[in-house]
Design a protein around this motif. Structure first.
Motif, mmCIF file in Angstrom:
data_model
loop_
_atom_site.group_PDB
_atom_site.id
_atom_site.type_symbol
_atom_site.label_atom_id
_atom_site.label_comp_id
_atom_site.label_asym_id
_atom_site.label_seq_id
_atom_site.Cartn_x
_atom_site.Cartn_y
_atom_site.Cartn_z
ATOM 1 N N ARG A 1 0.869 -1.289 -0.077
ATOM 2 C CA ARG A 1 0.173 -0.043 0.138
ATOM 3 C C ARG A 1 0.716 1.144 -0.071
ATOM 4 O O ARG A 1 0.252 2.390 -0.029
ATOM 5 C CB ARG A 1 -0.876 -0.187 1.418
ATOM 6 C CG ARG A 1 -1.925 -0.898 1.267
ATOM 7 C CD ARG A 1 -2.856 -1.021 2.441
ATOM 8 N NE ARG A 1 -4.002 -1.975 2.219
ATOM 9 C CZ ARG A 1 -5.223 -1.706 2.574
ATOM 10 N NH1 ARG A 1 -5.652 -0.755 3.417
ATOM 11 N NH2 ARG A 1 -6.065 -2.802 2.270
ATOM 12 N N ASN A 2 2.201 1.068 0.189
ATOM 13 C CA ASN A 2 3.157 2.160 0.164
ATOM 14 C C ASN A 2 4.256 1.777 -0.022
ATOM 15 O O ASN A 2 4.560 0.577 -0.107
ATOM 16 C CB ASN A 2 2.922 2.936 1.494
ATOM 17 C CG ASN A 2 3.206 1.965 2.786
ATOM 18 O OD1 ASN A 2 3.235 0.750 2.665
ATOM 19 N ND2 ASN A 2 3.320 2.585 3.873
ATOM 20 N N LEU A 3 5.230 2.467 0.066
ATOM 21 C CA LEU A 3 6.783 1.950 -0.187
ATOM 22 C C LEU A 3 7.107 1.282 1.088
ATOM 23 O O LEU A 3 6.938 1.829 2.187
ATOM 24 C CB LEU A 3 7.750 3.150 -0.462
ATOM 25 C CG LEU A 3 7.655 3.925 -1.695
ATOM 26 C CD1 LEU A 3 8.494 5.048 -1.769
ATOM 27 C CD2 LEU A 3 7.831 2.839 -2.981
ATOM 28 N N GLY A 4 7.886 0.116 0.899
ATOM 29 C CA GLY A 4 8.017 -0.514 2.010
ATOM 30 C C GLY A 4 7.044 -1.620 2.573
ATOM 31 O O GLY A 4 6.248 -2.018 1.545
ATOM 32 N N CYS A 5 7.223 -2.037 3.810
ATOM 33 C CA CYS A 5 6.016 -2.989 4.444
ATOM 34 C C CYS A 5 4.822 -2.189 4.516
ATOM 35 O O CYS A 5 4.829 -1.227 5.315
ATOM 36 C CB CYS A 5 6.584 -3.430 5.677
ATOM 37 S SG CYS A 5 5.560 -4.832 6.327
ATOM 38 N N SER A 6 3.769 -2.850 4.658
ATOM 39 C CA SER A 6 2.401 -2.210 5.177
ATOM 40 C C SER A 6 1.907 -2.948 6.147
ATOM 41 O O SER A 6 0.685 -2.660 6.760
ATOM 42 C CB SER A 6 1.298 -2.400 3.730
ATOM 43 O OG SER A 6 1.067 -3.906 3.700
ATOM 44 N N ILE A 7 2.705 -3.579 6.954
ATOM 45 C CA ILE A 7 2.470 -4.152 8.513
ATOM 46 C C ILE A 7 3.196 -3.242 9.606
ATOM 47 O O ILE A 7 4.109 -2.994 9.249
ATOM 48 C CB ILE A 7 2.604 -5.628 8.451
ATOM 49 C CG1 ILE A 7 2.105 -6.425 7.546
ATOM 50 C CG2 ILE A 7 2.366 -5.956 9.973
ATOM 51 C CD1 ILE A 7 2.567 -7.924 7.541
#
Length: 183
Positions: free
Chosen positions: A98-104
Motif C-alpha cells: 500500500r506504500n513503499l516498504g512494508c504495510s504491516i
C-alpha cells in the motif's frame, strides 16, 4: 503484544535517531533475493488480528497469499536430511503493498523482520544490513516459555501442525481456519 517486540523496536528507534534506517532502501531484504521469513502461530495470529482490525482480511488478500505461495512454491518442503527442511525464499506479499516498504505495523511485525536492520547511514540496496541475532536471542530468553505455551495452545485450538511456517503460508492457514469458524 508490544512488550515482546520492545527490545527490537527500541533498537530500530535508536538507529533511526542516528539516521540509520531503511527509508531510502529498495527493500531487497523483503524480496526473494534475501527473504525466507518464517513465523510461529503466535506471531501469525497477531498479524491476522491486526489485519482484521484494519479491515484488510479480504478475498483479495487470500488471493495475493495464494499467488505468493504458488509462485515461490512455499507449500513444497525440501528435506535437508537432518530432520529439517530447506527454507524457501519469497517476496513478501506485504512489501510495496500500500506504500513503499512494508504495510504491516512494526508493533505486530514478525520478530525476524524487526531484527533485520541497516548498520550504517545511507543504505539504498540492502548492503550493510544484518539480522541482530543477539537481540532475537535476548528476546527469546525473556519470552520463550510464555510464547511456547501460547503457541502450543494455538496449535491445539486451531488444529495447526506446524511450529514455524513461511509467513504467507502461515497467514493463509490461520485466515482460512478462523474465517471458516466464524459465526
Amino acid at each position: 503484544m508490544e512488550n515482546r517486540r520492545e527490545l527490537l523496536l527500541n533498537e530500530m528507534k535508536a538507529l533511526e535517531e542516528k539516521e540509520i534506517s531503511c527509508k531510502d532502501c529498495n527493500g531487497k531484504c523483503c524480496t526473494f533475493i534475501a527473504n525466507s521469513m518464517q513465523t510461529t502461530p503466535l506471531e501469525t495470529i497477531e498479524v491476522y488480528n491486526w489485519l482484521k482490525k484494519e479491515g484488510r482480511i479480504e478475498e483479495s488478500l487470500k488471493l495475493k497469499l495464494k499467488k505468493c505461495i504458488k509462485d515461490f512454491r512455499l507449500d513444497m518442503e525440501i528435506s535437508t536430511g537432518k530432520n529439517s527442511t530447506f527454507r524457501r525464499s519469497y517476496t513478501c506479499p506485504f512489501f510495496m503493498d500500500r506504500n513503499l516498504g512494508c504495510s504491516i505495523a512494526p508493533e505486530v511485525k514478525p520478530y525476524g523482520c524487526l531484527a533485520f536492520n541497516p548498520k550504517v547511514y545511507g543504505i539504498t540496496d540492502g548492503q550493510h544490513c544484518e539480522s541482530r541475532i543477539d537481540l532475537l536471542e535476548e528476546r527469546d530468553k525473556r519470552f520463550a516459555s510464555q510464547e511456547n505455551l501460547e503457541n502450543e495452545r494455538l496449535k491445539k485450538d486451531l488444529g495447526l501442525n506446524w511450529d514455524k511456517s513461511p509467513f504467507p503460508l502461515a497467514l493463509l492457514d490461520i485466515m482460512e481456519r478462523l474465517d471458516n469458524n466464524a459465526p
